[in-house]
Scaffold this motif. Structure first.
Motif, PDB file in Angstrom:
ATOM      1  N   ARG A   1      -2.661 -46.895  -4.816  1.00  0.00           N
ATOM      2  CA  ARG A   1      -3.426 -46.372  -5.947  1.00  0.00           C
ATOM      3  C   ARG A   1      -2.905 -46.943  -7.265  1.00  0.00           C
ATOM      4  O   ARG A   1      -3.691 -47.347  -8.127  1.00  0.00           O
TER       5      ARG A   1
ATOM      6  N   GLU B   1      -5.215 -49.212  -9.641  1.00  0.00           N
ATOM      7  CA  GLU B   1      -5.574 -48.639 -10.940  1.00  0.00           C
ATOM      8  C   GLU B   1      -5.153 -49.573 -12.078  1.00  0.00           C
ATOM      9  O   GLU B   1      -5.917 -49.801 -13.026  1.00  0.00           O
TER      10      GLU B   1
ATOM     11  N   TYR C   1     -10.836 -46.324  -3.489  1.00  0.00           N
ATOM     12  CA  TYR C   1     -10.859 -45.229  -4.456  1.00  0.00           C
ATOM     13  C   TYR C   1     -11.474 -43.962  -3.881  1.00  0.00           C
ATOM     14  O   TYR C   1     -11.025 -42.855  -4.187  1.00  0.00           O
TER      15      TYR C   1
ATOM     16  N   ILE D   1      -8.814 -42.178  -1.877  1.00  0.00           N
ATOM     17  CA  ILE D   1      -7.723 -41.775  -2.761  1.00  0.00           C
ATOM     18  C   ILE D   1      -8.146 -40.570  -3.595  1.00  0.00           C
ATOM     19  O   ILE D   1      -7.408 -39.593  -3.736  1.00  0.00           O
TER      20      ILE D   1
END
Length: 302
Positions: A161, A165, A230, A233
Motif C-alpha cells: 500500500r 500510494e 486498492y 487494501i
C-alpha cells in the motif's frame, strides 16, 4: 450500452484522462485508451461519442480535442460502475473480513455460490484473485483453504500500500490544477475541514471520505495493478477497523488531521511534505489494522 457497468467504468476512466489534458489538447487514440483501460475499442468508440454529446470533446479535422474540463457531476456514481461479478467479489471479501470464518476453514465453490446467491462459475472465476493476495490457498478436490488475515499479512499488504500510494501521489501532483482529480481533491479537502468541525456527531461519515481521498489519488496512476490492489487494501483496512470501535472518534480525529497534512502537501506540490505526510498516515493506519486483528483473534465473531 449506457446501462452497462463496463461502459460507465470506461466513461469515468476517459474522464480521468480528459482531466490530464489542457483545453484544445488532442485525446489519445482509441487503441491507446482501449489498452490503458483494458476494454474493447467498440466500448471506447461508444464512450467517445458520449463525451462528444456531453460537449467535453469536440471533433477537429478527425481529431478529438478537449472542449471543456470535466466536472464531478459528469462521472457515473461508483455503484453503477461495478459489474455483477465484481459485486460478488466484494461481498466475499466483506464476508471473510467480518469474521464469519476463521483461518483453516475449507471453502468450496458450491458453498460460496449458495452463500451469495450466484453461480459456481462466477465463484470459480474470482477465487484465484484472492489466492493472488495470499488470503486463500488451493487444495485438492476443488476446495480452498482460508489462511486468514494475520499480522504478517497486514505487514506485507501495508508495504504494498505504501509503495503504490507514493507512486500514485507523484502522478497526482504532475496533473494540471484544472484537472478533474484536482477539482475532486479540493472538494474533499473542504469536506475534511467541515467534518473536523462536526466530529462529535459526524465521525461515522469518515470511512466514505477516506475511501474517496485515497481512490482519487490511486486512480491518477493509470496503472491497472495499483487500481486492482486498492480495492482489497481499502476494504481490508475499513472492515478491520470495525473491530476496534471504542476509540473510533479519536482515531477519526487523528486520521482527519493526517489527511489534511497530506492533502495540503499534494495541492502545494511539495514532494517532501507529501512523502512525509503519506508515510505517517499509512503508519498510523497499519497500527490500527494490527490492533483490530489482535482484537478479532481474542474475541472471534459468531
Amino acid at each position: 450500452m449506457k446501462g452497462n457497468a463496463v461502459y460507465k467504468r470506461s466513461y469515468n476512466g476517459c474522464l480521468a484522462i480528459c482531466g490530464t489534458l489542457g483545453l484544445g489538447d488532442e485525446m489519445p487514440s482509441e487503441n491507446e485508451i482501449s489498452q490503458s483501460l483494458s476494454v474493447s475499442r467498440t466500448t471506447i468508440r461508444a464512450v467517445m461519442a458520449g463525451l462528444e454529446a456531453a460537449a467535453i470533446l469536440t471533433r477537429d479535422s478527425g481529431a478529438r480535442r478537449l472542449a471543456r474540463f470535466p466536472e464531478a457531476a459528469d462521472a457515473f456514481p461508483d455503484t453503477q460502475t461495478v459489474s455483477t461479478s465484481a459485486t460478488v467479489e466484494r461481498r466475499f471479501l466483506e464476508w471473510i473480513l467480518q469474521g464469519h470464518i476463521g483461518p483453516g476453514h475449507l471453502l468450496t465453490a458450491a458453498e460460496l455460490a449458495r452463500q451469495f446467491g450466484t453461480s459456481t462459475t462466477i465463484i470459480r472465476e474470482h477465487l484465484p484473485h484472492f489466492q493472488h493476495f495470499g488470503l486463500i490457498e488451493r487444495r485438492p478436490n476443488s476446495a480452498w483453504l482460508f489462511k486468514g488475515v494475520t499480522p504478517a499479512f497486514a505487514h506485507e499488504i501495508y508495504e504494498v500500500r505504501e509503495m503504490f500510494e507514493l507512486r500514485a501521489a507523484r502522478s497526482f501532483i504532475d496533473l494540471p490544477d484544472e484537472s478533474l482529480p484536482w477539482q475532486r481533491m479540493r472538494a474533499i479537502e473542504a469536506e475534511h475541514r467541515a467534518l473536523l468541525m462536526e466530529i462529535d456527531k459526524g465521525y461515522a461519515l469518515f470511512p466514505d471520505l477516506d475511501e474517496r481521498l485515497h481512490r482519487t489519488v490511486h486512480e491518477t496512476a493509470d496503472n491497472r495493478f495499483i487500481k486492482d490492489f486498492y480495492d482489497i487494501i481499502s476494504m481490508l483496512f475499513h472492515y478491520n477497523a470495525q473491530w476496534d470501535a471504542e476509540d473510533e472518534k479519536q482515531r477519526t480525529f487523528t486520521a482527519l488531521t493526517e489527511h489534511l497534512a497530506y492533502i495540503e502537501a499534494l495541492l502545494r506540490r511539495d514532494l517532501k511534505a507529501m512523502d512525509r505526510a503519506c508515510r505517517q498516515h499509512l503508519k498510523t493506519a497499519r497500527g490500527n489494522l494490527l490492533r483490530s486483528i489482535n482484537a478479532r483473534t481474542k474475541t472471534p465473531r459468531r
